[in-house]
Design a protein around this motif. Structure first.
Motif, PDB file in Angstrom:
ATOM      1  N   MET A   1       0.853  -1.175   0.000  1.00 48.95           N
ATOM      2  CA  MET A   1       0.000   0.000   0.000  1.00 48.95           C
ATOM      3  C   MET A   1       0.899   1.238   0.000  1.00 48.95           C
ATOM      4  SD  MET A   1      -3.101   0.810   2.655  1.00 48.95           S
ATOM      5  CE  MET A   1      -4.404  -0.240   2.115  1.00 48.95           C
ATOM      6  N   THR A   2       0.589   2.208  -0.835  1.00 50.36           N
ATOM      7  CA  THR A   2       1.401   3.417  -0.906  1.00 50.36           C
ATOM      8  C   THR A   2       0.935   4.419   0.142  1.00 50.36           C
ATOM      9  OG1 THR A   2      -0.050   4.521  -2.500  1.00 50.36           O
ATOM     10  CG2 THR A   2       1.678   3.075  -3.400  1.00 50.36           C
ATOM     11  N   ASP A   3       1.762   5.452   0.330  1.00 45.99           N
ATOM     12  CA  ASP A   3       1.377   6.502   1.277  1.00 45.99           C
ATOM     13  C   ASP A   3       0.061   7.158   0.866  1.00 45.99           C
ATOM     14  OD1 ASP A   3       3.557   6.074   2.867  1.00 45.99           O
ATOM     15  OD2 ASP A   3       4.740   7.719   2.028  1.00 45.99           O
ATOM     16  N   THR A   4      -0.125   7.315  -0.451  1.00 40.73           N
ATOM     17  CA  THR A   4      -1.366   7.920  -0.939  1.00 40.73           C
ATOM     18  C   THR A   4      -2.561   7.044  -0.600  1.00 40.73           C
ATOM     19  OG1 THR A   4      -0.139   8.931  -2.752  1.00 40.73           O
ATOM     20  CG2 THR A   4      -2.514   8.837  -2.983  1.00 40.73           C
ATOM     21  N   ASP A   5      -2.397   5.728  -0.789  1.00 39.71           N
ATOM     22  CA  ASP A   5      -3.482   4.803  -0.441  1.00 39.71           C
ATOM     23  C   ASP A   5      -3.770   4.843   1.051  1.00 39.71           C
ATOM     24  OD1 ASP A   5      -3.630   3.959  -3.078  1.00 39.71           O
ATOM     25  OD2 ASP A   5      -2.343   2.218  -2.748  1.00 39.71           O
ATOM     26  N   ALA A   8      -5.490   8.111   1.941  1.00 40.97           N
ATOM     27  CA  ALA A   8      -6.879   8.081   1.460  1.00 40.97           C
ATOM     28  C   ALA A   8      -7.729   7.207   2.372  1.00 40.97           C
ATOM     29  CB  ALA A   8      -6.935   7.584   0.020  1.00 40.97           C
ATOM     30  N   ALA A   9      -7.187   6.072   2.795  1.00 37.20           N
ATOM     31  CA  ALA A   9      -7.919   5.195   3.705  1.00 37.20           C
ATOM     32  C   ALA A   9      -8.144   5.881   5.045  1.00 37.20           C
ATOM     33  CB  ALA A   9      -7.159   3.884   3.901  1.00 37.20           C
ATOM     34  N   ALA A  15     -13.651  10.385   7.872  1.00 34.99           N
ATOM     35  CA  ALA A  15     -14.977  10.845   7.426  1.00 34.99           C
ATOM     36  C   ALA A  15     -16.074   9.981   8.038  1.00 34.99           C
ATOM     37  CB  ALA A  15     -15.055  10.815   5.899  1.00 34.99           C
ATOM     38  N   HIS A  16     -15.835   8.677   8.119  1.00 34.02           N
ATOM     39  CA  HIS A  16     -16.810   7.782   8.759  1.00 34.02           C
ATOM     40  C   HIS A  16     -16.966   8.140  10.242  1.00 34.02           C
ATOM     41  CE1 HIS A  16     -19.088   4.202   9.683  1.00 34.02           C
ATOM     42  NE2 HIS A  16     -18.239   3.948  10.661  1.00 34.02           N
ATOM     43  N   CYS A  17     -15.852   8.396  10.911  1.00 35.28           N
ATOM     44  CA  CYS A  17     -15.904   8.781  12.333  1.00 35.28           C
ATOM     45  C   CYS A  17     -16.700  10.062  12.520  1.00 35.28           C
ATOM     46  CB  CYS A  17     -14.487   8.954  12.887  1.00 35.28           C
ATOM     47  SG  CYS A  17     -13.559   7.410  12.994  1.00 35.28           S
ATOM     48  N   VAL A  18     -16.517  11.019  11.613  1.00 35.54           N
ATOM     49  CA  VAL A  18     -17.270  12.283  11.672  1.00 35.54           C
ATOM     50  C   VAL A  18     -18.761  11.991  11.568  1.00 35.54           C
ATOM     51  CG1 VAL A  18     -17.745  14.425  10.404  1.00 35.54           C
ATOM     52  CG2 VAL A  18     -15.379  13.761  10.889  1.00 35.54           C
ATOM     53  N   GLN A  19     -19.146  11.071  10.688  1.00 38.63           N
ATOM     54  CA  GLN A  19     -20.560  10.715  10.562  1.00 38.63           C
ATOM     55  C   GLN A  19     -21.080  10.036  11.820  1.00 38.63           C
ATOM     56  OE1 GLN A  19     -22.613  11.844   8.180  1.00 38.63           O
ATOM     57  NE2 GLN A  19     -20.738  12.959   7.675  1.00 38.63           N
ATOM     58  N   VAL A  20     -20.270   9.171  12.425  1.00 41.47           N
ATOM     59  CA  VAL A  20     -20.663   8.507  13.672  1.00 41.47           C
ATOM     60  C   VAL A  20     -20.884   9.542  14.775  1.00 41.47           C
ATOM     61  CG1 VAL A  20     -19.862   6.956  15.505  1.00 41.47           C
ATOM     62  CG2 VAL A  20     -19.600   6.304  13.107  1.00 41.47           C
ATOM     63  N   LEU A  21     -20.089  10.594  14.751  1.00 46.49           N
ATOM     64  CA  LEU A  21     -20.229  11.661  15.751  1.00 46.49           C
ATOM     65  C   LEU A  21     -21.440  12.556  15.483  1.00 46.49           C
ATOM     66  CD1 LEU A  21     -16.481  12.644  16.213  1.00 46.49           C
ATOM     67  CD2 LEU A  21     -17.951  11.472  17.863  1.00 46.49           C
ATOM     68  N   PHE A  41      -9.842  18.366   6.213  1.00 47.12           N
ATOM     69  CA  PHE A  41      -9.215  17.085   6.552  1.00 47.12           C
ATOM     70  C   PHE A  41      -9.815  15.968   5.710  1.00 47.12           C
ATOM     71  CE2 PHE A  41      -8.439  19.070  10.887  1.00 47.12           C
ATOM     72  CZ  PHE A  41      -7.067  19.148  10.739  1.00 47.12           C
ATOM     73  N   ILE A  42     -11.143  15.946   5.618  1.00 50.39           N
ATOM     74  CA  ILE A  42     -11.827  14.902   4.861  1.00 50.39           C
ATOM     75  C   ILE A  42     -11.486  14.973   3.378  1.00 50.39           C
ATOM     76  CG2 ILE A  42     -14.114  14.098   4.109  1.00 50.39           C
ATOM     77  CD1 ILE A  42     -15.120  14.908   6.946  1.00 50.39           C
ATOM     78  N   ASN A  43     -11.391  16.188   2.847  1.00 48.94           N
ATOM     79  CA  ASN A  43     -11.115  16.365   1.418  1.00 48.94           C
ATOM     80  C   ASN A  43      -9.638  16.218   1.069  1.00 48.94           C
ATOM     81  OD1 ASN A  43     -13.808  16.840   0.813  1.00 48.94           O
ATOM     82  ND2 ASN A  43     -13.624  19.033   1.193  1.00 48.94           N
ATOM     83  N   GLY A  44      -8.790  16.063   2.058  1.00 48.80           N
ATOM     84  CA  GLY A  44      -7.368  15.906   1.796  1.00 48.80           C
ATOM     85  C   GLY A  44      -6.632  17.213   1.609  1.00 48.80           C
ATOM     86  N   GLU A  45      -7.288  18.332   1.892  1.00 40.11           N
ATOM     87  CA  GLU A  45      -6.643  19.637   1.763  1.00 40.11           C
ATOM     88  C   GLU A  45      -5.714  19.923   2.932  1.00 40.11           C
ATOM     89  OE1 GLU A  45      -9.745  22.549   1.225  1.00 40.11           O
ATOM     90  OE2 GLU A  45     -10.798  21.223  -0.172  1.00 40.11           O
TER      91      GLU A  45
END
Length: 81
Positions: A1-5, A8-9, A15-21, A41-45
Protein backbone atom coordinates in the motif's frame (compact mmCIF):
# COMPACT_ATOMS: atom_id res chain seq x y z
CA UNK A 1 0.00 0.00 0.00
CA UNK A 2 1.40 3.42 -0.91
CA UNK A 3 1.38 6.50 1.28
CA UNK A 4 -1.37 7.92 -0.94
CA UNK A 5 -3.48 4.80 -0.44
CA UNK A 6 -2.86 4.92 3.31
CA UNK A 7 -3.75 8.60 3.58
CA UNK A 8 -6.88 8.08 1.46
CA UNK A 9 -7.92 5.19 3.71
CA UNK A 10 -7.28 7.33 6.80
CA UNK A 11 -9.34 10.19 5.32
CA UNK A 12 -12.17 7.80 4.48
CA UNK A 13 -12.14 6.37 7.98
CA UNK A 14 -11.96 9.85 9.54
CA UNK A 15 -14.98 10.84 7.43
CA UNK A 16 -16.81 7.78 8.76
CA UNK A 17 -15.90 8.78 12.33
CA UNK A 18 -17.27 12.28 11.67
CA UNK A 19 -20.56 10.71 10.56
CA UNK A 20 -20.66 8.51 13.67
CA UNK A 21 -20.23 11.66 15.75
CA UNK A 22 -23.31 13.12 14.08
CA UNK A 23 -21.90 14.94 11.07
CA UNK A 24 -19.53 17.82 10.52
CA UNK A 25 -21.29 20.28 12.84
CA UNK A 26 -21.53 17.86 15.76
CA UNK A 27 -17.94 16.64 15.23
CA UNK A 28 -16.79 20.24 15.12
CA UNK A 29 -18.37 20.89 18.51
CA UNK A 30 -17.12 17.68 20.07
CA UNK A 31 -13.57 18.07 18.73
CA UNK A 32 -13.51 21.87 19.18
CA UNK A 33 -12.37 22.28 15.57
CA UNK A 34 -13.78 24.64 12.95
CA UNK A 35 -16.23 22.95 10.56
CA UNK A 36 -14.20 24.15 7.57
CA UNK A 37 -11.10 22.48 8.97
CA UNK A 38 -12.94 19.18 9.36
CA UNK A 39 -14.09 19.38 5.74
CA UNK A 40 -10.51 20.13 4.67
CA UNK A 41 -9.22 17.09 6.55
CA UNK A 42 -11.83 14.90 4.86
CA UNK A 43 -11.11 16.37 1.42
CA UNK A 44 -7.37 15.91 1.80
CA UNK A 45 -6.64 19.64 1.76
CA UNK A 46 -5.07 19.32 5.22
CA UNK A 47 -3.11 16.32 6.46
CA UNK A 48 -4.50 14.14 9.21
CA UNK A 49 -2.10 14.18 12.13
CA UNK A 50 -1.74 11.69 14.95
CA UNK A 51 -3.06 14.20 17.50
CA UNK A 52 -6.28 14.74 15.54
CA UNK A 53 -6.79 11.00 15.19
CA UNK A 54 -6.09 10.41 18.90
CA UNK A 55 -8.51 13.21 19.84
CA UNK A 56 -11.15 11.71 17.55
CA UNK A 57 -10.68 8.29 19.16
CA UNK A 58 -11.06 9.84 22.63
CA UNK A 59 -14.26 11.63 21.63
CA UNK A 60 -15.63 8.38 20.20
CA UNK A 61 -14.83 6.59 23.47
CA UNK A 62 -16.77 9.28 25.37
CA UNK A 63 -19.67 8.88 22.96
CA UNK A 64 -19.65 5.12 23.58
CA UNK A 65 -19.71 5.68 27.34
CA UNK A 66 -22.58 8.18 27.01
CA UNK A 67 -24.55 5.78 24.81
CA UNK A 68 -24.00 2.89 27.22
CA UNK A 69 -25.16 5.03 30.15
CA UNK A 70 -28.24 6.11 28.20
CA UNK A 71 -29.02 2.51 27.29
CA UNK A 72 -28.61 1.41 30.90
CA UNK A 73 -31.08 4.12 31.93
CA UNK A 74 -33.64 2.75 29.49
CA UNK A 75 -33.24 -0.87 30.55
CA UNK A 76 -35.63 -0.70 33.54
CA UNK A 77 -38.36 0.72 31.31
CA UNK A 78 -38.08 -1.93 28.63
CA UNK A 79 -37.38 -4.94 30.80
CA UNK A 80 -33.83 -5.68 29.63
CA UNK A 81 -30.40 -5.28 31.14
Amino acid sequence: MTDTDTSAAARDHFAHCVQVLGGVTAASRRLDIDERAIRRFINGERPLGPTLLADTAQVLRRLIADAQAAQAGLAPFIGTD
